[in-house]
Design a protein around this motif. Structure first.
Motif, PDB file in Angstrom:
ATOM      1  N   TRP A  34       0.855  -1.180   0.000  1.00  0.00           N
ATOM      2  CA  TRP A  34       0.000   0.000   0.000  1.00  0.00           C
ATOM      3  C   TRP A  34       0.895   1.235   0.000  1.00  0.00           C
ATOM      4  CZ3 TRP A  34      -3.980  -1.076   4.516  1.00  0.00           C
ATOM      5  CH2 TRP A  34      -4.796  -2.173   4.166  1.00  0.00           C
ATOM      6  N   LEU A  35       0.678   2.131  -0.935  1.00  0.00           N
ATOM      7  CA  LEU A  35       1.369   3.412  -0.953  1.00  0.00           C
ATOM      8  C   LEU A  35       0.528   4.370  -0.116  1.00  0.00           C
ATOM      9  CD1 LEU A  35       2.117   1.920  -3.796  1.00  0.00           C
ATOM     10  CD2 LEU A  35       3.177   4.116  -4.275  1.00  0.00           C
ATOM     11  N   VAL A  36       1.007   4.683   1.067  1.00  0.00           N
ATOM     12  CA  VAL A  36       0.266   5.473   2.048  1.00  0.00           C
ATOM     13  C   VAL A  36       0.638   6.946   1.852  1.00  0.00           C
ATOM     14  CG1 VAL A  36      -0.240   5.838   4.487  1.00  0.00           C
ATOM     15  CG2 VAL A  36       0.367   3.538   3.672  1.00  0.00           C
ATOM     16  N   ILE A  74      -5.380   6.385   4.540  1.00  0.00           N
ATOM     17  CA  ILE A  74      -5.709   6.216   5.956  1.00  0.00           C
ATOM     18  C   ILE A  74      -5.288   7.418   6.795  1.00  0.00           C
ATOM     19  CG2 ILE A  74      -3.596   4.966   6.621  1.00  0.00           C
ATOM     20  CD1 ILE A  74      -7.142   4.099   7.787  1.00  0.00           C
ATOM     21  N   GLU A  75      -4.164   8.044   6.462  1.00  0.00           N
ATOM     22  CA  GLU A  75      -3.695   9.171   7.274  1.00  0.00           C
ATOM     23  C   GLU A  75      -4.522  10.434   7.068  1.00  0.00           C
ATOM     24  OE1 GLU A  75       0.590   9.618   6.898  1.00  0.00           O
ATOM     25  OE2 GLU A  75       0.853   8.096   8.459  1.00  0.00           O
ATOM     26  N   PHE A  76      -5.390  10.457   6.061  1.00  0.00           N
ATOM     27  CA  PHE A  76      -6.272  11.602   5.854  1.00  0.00           C
ATOM     28  C   PHE A  76      -7.285  11.712   6.986  1.00  0.00           C
ATOM     29  CE2 PHE A  76      -5.971  12.401   1.003  1.00  0.00           C
ATOM     30  CZ  PHE A  76      -4.624  12.068   0.998  1.00  0.00           C
ATOM     31  N   ARG A  77      -7.556  10.577   7.652  1.00  0.00           N
ATOM     32  CA  ARG A  77      -8.556  10.532   8.718  1.00  0.00           C
ATOM     33  C   ARG A  77      -7.940  10.559  10.111  1.00  0.00           C
ATOM     34  NH1 ARG A  77      -9.957   7.234   4.668  1.00  0.00           N
ATOM     35  NH2 ARG A  77      -9.332   5.268   5.606  1.00  0.00           N
ATOM     36  N   LEU A  78      -6.640  10.722  10.190  1.00  0.00           N
ATOM     37  CA  LEU A  78      -5.939  10.735  11.474  1.00  0.00           C
ATOM     38  C   LEU A  78      -5.405  12.129  11.764  1.00  0.00           C
ATOM     39  CD1 LEU A  78      -3.962   7.374  11.092  1.00  0.00           C
ATOM     40  CD2 LEU A  78      -6.070   7.772  12.380  1.00  0.00           C
ATOM     41  N   GLN A  80      -3.068  15.338  12.335  1.00  0.00           N
ATOM     42  CA  GLN A  80      -1.865  15.768  11.622  1.00  0.00           C
ATOM     43  C   GLN A  80      -1.010  16.634  12.520  1.00  0.00           C
ATOM     44  OE1 GLN A  80      -2.671  17.423   7.732  1.00  0.00           O
ATOM     45  NE2 GLN A  80      -4.362  16.011   7.422  1.00  0.00           N
ATOM     46  N   PRO A  81       0.297  16.605  12.384  1.00  0.00           N
ATOM     47  CA  PRO A  81       1.037  15.827  11.400  1.00  0.00           C
ATOM     48  C   PRO A  81       0.918  14.333  11.673  1.00  0.00           C
ATOM     49  CG  PRO A  81       2.570  16.825  12.960  1.00  0.00           C
ATOM     50  CD  PRO A  81       1.203  17.341  13.293  1.00  0.00           C
ATOM     51  N   SER A  82       1.210  13.555  10.642  1.00  0.00           N
ATOM     52  CA  SER A  82       1.080  12.106  10.716  1.00  0.00           C
ATOM     53  C   SER A  82       2.322  11.487  11.345  1.00  0.00           C
ATOM     54  CB  SER A  82       0.907  11.540   9.303  1.00  0.00           C
ATOM     55  OG  SER A  82      -0.140  12.198   8.640  1.00  0.00           O
ATOM     56  N   TYR A  83       2.108  10.670  12.359  1.00  0.00           N
ATOM     57  CA  TYR A  83       3.202   9.930  12.976  1.00  0.00           C
ATOM     58  C   TYR A  83       3.027   8.461  12.631  1.00  0.00           C
ATOM     59  CZ  TYR A  83       4.242  14.167  15.549  1.00  0.00           C
ATOM     60  OH  TYR A  83       4.571  15.460  15.865  1.00  0.00           O
ATOM     61  N   THR A  84       4.058   7.859  12.085  1.00  0.00           N
ATOM     62  CA  THR A  84       3.996   6.478  11.614  1.00  0.00           C
ATOM     63  C   THR A  84       3.519   5.524  12.703  1.00  0.00           C
ATOM     64  OG1 THR A  84       5.731   6.947  10.019  1.00  0.00           O
ATOM     65  CG2 THR A  84       5.342   4.631  10.546  1.00  0.00           C
ATOM     66  N   VAL A  85       4.003   5.691  13.921  1.00  0.00           N
ATOM     67  CA  VAL A  85       3.615   4.784  15.004  1.00  0.00           C
ATOM     68  C   VAL A  85       2.107   4.836  15.246  1.00  0.00           C
ATOM     69  CG1 VAL A  85       4.014   6.402  16.922  1.00  0.00           C
ATOM     70  CG2 VAL A  85       4.248   3.925  17.287  1.00  0.00           C
ATOM     71  N   ASP A  86       1.506   6.009  15.129  1.00  0.00           N
ATOM     72  CA  ASP A  86       0.054   6.137  15.326  1.00  0.00           C
ATOM     73  C   ASP A  86      -0.717   5.460  14.186  1.00  0.00           C
ATOM     74  OD1 ASP A  86       0.616   7.609  17.625  1.00  0.00           O
ATOM     75  OD2 ASP A  86       0.428   9.542  16.585  1.00  0.00           O
ATOM     76  N   THR A  87      -0.231   5.626  12.979  1.00  0.00           N
ATOM     77  CA  THR A  87      -0.890   5.000  11.826  1.00  0.00           C
ATOM     78  C   THR A  87      -0.791   3.483  11.918  1.00  0.00           C
ATOM     79  OG1 THR A  87      -0.331   6.931  10.487  1.00  0.00           O
ATOM     80  CG2 THR A  87      -1.006   4.943   9.308  1.00  0.00           C
ATOM     81  N   LEU A  88       0.385   2.988  12.282  1.00  0.00           N
ATOM     82  CA  LEU A  88       0.561   1.541  12.434  1.00  0.00           C
ATOM     83  C   LEU A  88      -0.359   0.981  13.513  1.00  0.00           C
ATOM     84  CD1 LEU A  88       4.452   1.371  12.182  1.00  0.00           C
ATOM     85  CD2 LEU A  88       2.827   0.401  10.533  1.00  0.00           C
ATOM     86  N   LEU A  91      -3.972   0.972  12.145  1.00  0.00           N
ATOM     87  CA  LEU A  91      -4.187  -0.091  11.156  1.00  0.00           C
ATOM     88  C   LEU A  91      -4.222  -1.471  11.814  1.00  0.00           C
ATOM     89  CD1 LEU A  91      -1.996   1.167   8.185  1.00  0.00           C
ATOM     90  CD2 LEU A  91      -4.486   0.825   8.174  1.00  0.00           C
ATOM     91  N   ALA A  92      -3.355  -1.697  12.785  1.00  0.00           N
ATOM     92  CA  ALA A  92      -3.341  -2.987  13.485  1.00  0.00           C
ATOM     93  C   ALA A  92      -4.653  -3.229  14.229  1.00  0.00           C
ATOM     94  CB  ALA A  92      -2.161  -3.052  14.444  1.00  0.00           C
TER      95      ALA A  92
END
Length: 190
Positions: A34-36, A74-78, A80-88, A91-92
């Motif tokens: 997935w290209l995030v 997915i990060e459009f709904r989280l 900002q700024p986007s932190y990878t750990v939060d996105t992971l 998603l998990a």
């Protein structure tokens, strides 16, 4: 499913991104990549980015009907700024049936200790790393969660270079997928 997450601003997406994504989808044990698209990387200025949805659309155009690749917003709904750990983490929780693997360049691996909660990322996720010319992998290259993917094609191509070419009226043909080139010429995004 084992899904590789290739995060980026994709400002704009270029041939280098697509080669790496396709290589990892087809030459590793990942089922999909997935290209995030990140609305705002904490290390970049928001003002320097084209519209979020325009960048996402260009990623979708670049992917076309390529099997095993998908665009992800997915990060459009989280927050900002986007932190990878939060996105992971998100998603998990949302997709417990999948295993998520982080994909990054060697330059990002070297800077991982500066990220938010890098120890959590390393503890909970595998990281597939592709080498980037002229960049040292840093001390985490030997970490048990890190896999250096050999054979990944290397090239010196950046979205910054693409934007500079477009601003100065130089052709970016072959630096971006053909359909992305057509869209960039139509939209005059940069």
């Amino acid at each position: 499913m084992r899904i590789g997450l290739f995060f980026g601003s994709f400002n704009p997406v270029h041939t280098g991104h697509m080669i790496i994504a396709n290589y990892l989808a087809n030459h590793t044990d990942l089922d999909r990549v997935w290209l995030v698209v990140s609305p705002q990387n904490p290390f970049k200025q928001k003002e320097s980015l084209a519209n979020d949805y325009a960048r996402l659309d260009l990623v979708r155009v670049a992917i076309g009907d390529t099997p095993r690749l998908a665009a992800c917003d997915i990060e459009f709904r989280l927050p900002q700024p986007s932190y990878t750990v939060d996105t992971l983490t998100y998603l998990a929780e949302k997709h417990p049936e999948h295993e998520f693997v982080l994909i990054m360049g060697g330059d990002s691996l070297a800077s991982l200790p500066k990220w938010k909660n890098p120890d959590t990322i390393l503890k909970k996720h595998s990281i597939f790393v592709y080498k980037r010319p002229g960049h040292d992998l840093g001390p985490l290259a030997d970490h048990p969660s890190v896999r250096i993917v050999s054979g990944t094609p290397q090239m010196e191509l950046s979205a910054t270079f693409i934007r500079e070419c477009l601003r100065s009226g130089k052709s970016v043909r072959y630096f971006v997928p053909d359909d992305v080139y057509d869209e960039l010429m139509k939209r005059k995004m940069y």
